[in-house]
Write an enzyme that holds these catalytic residues in place. Structure first.
Site, PDB file in Angstrom:
ATOM      1  N   GLU A 171       0.812  -1.219   0.000  1.00  0.00           N
ATOM      2  CA  GLU A 171       0.000   0.000   0.000  1.00  0.00           C
ATOM      3  C   GLU A 171       0.849   1.273   0.000  1.00  0.00           C
ATOM      4  O   GLU A 171       0.714   2.129   0.866  1.00  0.00           O
ATOM      5  CB  GLU A 171      -0.950  -0.016   1.204  1.00  0.00           C
ATOM      6  CG  GLU A 171      -1.886  -1.209   1.207  1.00  0.00           C
ATOM      7  CD  GLU A 171      -2.771  -1.275   2.442  1.00  0.00           C
ATOM      8  OE1 GLU A 171      -2.743  -0.339   3.265  1.00  0.00           O
ATOM      9  OE2 GLU A 171      -3.485  -2.283   2.605  1.00  0.00           O
ATOM     10  N   GLU A 185      -6.063 -10.678  -0.728  1.00  0.00           N
ATOM     11  CA  GLU A 185      -6.812 -10.399   0.499  1.00  0.00           C
ATOM     12  C   GLU A 185      -8.311 -10.314   0.217  1.00  0.00           C
ATOM     13  O   GLU A 185      -9.019  -9.430   0.695  1.00  0.00           O
ATOM     14  CB  GLU A 185      -6.327  -9.101   1.149  1.00  0.00           C
ATOM     15  CG  GLU A 185      -4.841  -9.074   1.465  1.00  0.00           C
ATOM     16  CD  GLU A 185      -4.391  -7.813   2.186  1.00  0.00           C
ATOM     17  OE1 GLU A 185      -5.252  -7.093   2.757  1.00  0.00           O
ATOM     18  OE2 GLU A 185      -3.180  -7.535   2.187  1.00  0.00           O
TER      19      GLU A 185
END
Length: 393
Positions: free
Chosen positions: A166, A285
């Site tokens: 991220e 995820e």
């Protein structure tokens, strides 16, 4: 048994393709509903996985599902920096080693999560930078030493490492209308930390696949300055051109049925475009949350369950369509242990939930059956065995 309808002319071609299947692939007898996800995925050379809550492994039902349904596992929190090095120079390997022992006992590949992320950092690190007791030069050395220590500790036991997680902004939170870099590491070390992290990880383990992992990169947008997927594509292309050893791009695929989301073709297109850079892809995820209605009845819940099943299935079909998509990992498999139960996505803590494949009492949902069917009833010529990724040297 899986049934594939084909013309006689296509039969010879399909037979030729069959010999290329890995030794682990097999035709299943009996009802596909009785087959585990890991067994069905093996026919495609695909690894199907879950994040593991180490604390929940004491629950025998949780442990049994985690062991039987999934061929790869990710530690939800046990491998994050605040857990592994809670005090400077003091390493706590116990939770991660408990997780690793579970994976080894059940012949599961491990996705290491995560080496470099701006969240869940130990207080000694962030407070030291904030009060000036840790300089920028020292911080770079700390990052190098941490990556080296952790990757070396697990050397030879990790299939994929989420090396950097991220690292870029979101379209709704980008300064000056452009996607750019964000977070603790960028603010203190500049964008160069990304290349450094991958090179340091490769130096510590020559065999692990090294992953850049992010959310909201499941499909391309308009290619403009606020297209996050395009930014990550360009970033990976540039880093690979510099010889940075990125092996995999991981798309987290945290979705919500509140939004339009994507078709299988959009997912497949993104997987193929990233693969054109010479990397493998992974869905890392996956969960699909729902805005919970005030009154939970059949009329209000059934549409949510069906929309959720569609999104899980679209992601699976998009992955299967690209031979470079090597794993499909859900971020927890039961509603009782889902992180969405307490997170605030804008409508209040826990307002969006019911995000996983199983209910809180471990009953499979329509979403589970949807991806089970995707794995059971797809095959040649559109879905072929995976192309293995080899570590970049």
């Amino acid at each position: 048994m899986r049934r594939i309808t084909m013309t006689l002319a296509a039969g010879a071609a399909a037979a030729a393709l069959a010999v290329a299947l890995p030794a682990s692939a097999r035709w299943h007898t009996g009802d596909p509903q009785d087959q585990s996800l890991r067994a069905l995925a093996a026919d495609h050379g695909l690894y199907v996985g879950t994040a593991i809550d180490v604390g929940a492994l004491s629950d025998p039902t949780y442990s049994q599902i985690a062991a039987s349904q999934f061929s790869t596992v990710t530690a939800e929190n046990a491998m994050k920096w605040e857990t592994i090095e809670p005090e400077r120079g003091v390493y706590n390997w116990a939770p991660a080693e408990q997780f690793m022992a579970f994976a080894k006992a059940h012949d599961q590949k491990v996705r290491g999560h995560v080496l470099v992320w701006q969240n869940q950092l130990p207080a000694w690190l962030t407070e030291g930078v904030a009060d000036g007791s840790i300089s920028k030069a020292e911080l770079r050395g700390i990052l190098h030493d941490y990556i080296t220590a952790v990757v070396t500790h697990f050397q030879g036991r990790i299939w994929q490492w989420d090396v950097v997680n991220e690292a870029v902004t979101d379209p709704w939170d980008s300064p000056d209308g452009h996607i750019t870099y964000k977070g603790f590491w960028y603010e203190n070390l500049g964008a160069g930390y990304i290349a450094d992290a991958f090179r340091w990880a490769r130096a510590a383990d020559r065999q692990a696949l090294l992953t850049y992992n992010d959310y909201n990169i499941d499909a391309f947008g308009d290619g403009g300055p606020l297209d996050k997927t395009q930014f990550v594509y360009d970033m990976v292309k540039d880093l690979r051109a510099q010889g940075v050893p990125i092996d995999v791009v991981g798309s987290q695929a945290h979705l919500s049925t509140r939004y339009g989301n994507y078709s299988p073709f959009q997912i497949a297109d993104a997987q193929q475009k990233f693969a054109s850079l010479g990397v493998a892809t992974a869905l890392t995820e996956v969960d699909v949350r729902n805005l919970m209605p005030a009154e939970q009845t059949g009329d209000t819940m059934n549409p949510l369950l069906q929309a959720q099943a569609y999104d899980y299935s679209a992601l699976m079909q998009g992955c299967l369509a690209s031979r470079h998509c090597i794993s499909y990992t859900v971020w927890g498999f039961d509603d009782g242990h889902s992180w969405t139960n307490t997170w605030d996505f804008g409508a209040g803590a826990g307002a969006e939930a019911m995000a996983t494949l199983y209910t809180a009492d471990y009953q499979p949902k329509l979403a589970y059956r949807a991806i089970q069917a995707d794995l059971a009833f797809t095959g040649a010529p559109q879905v072929l065995s995976r192309i293995p990724q080899h570590p970049t040297r």
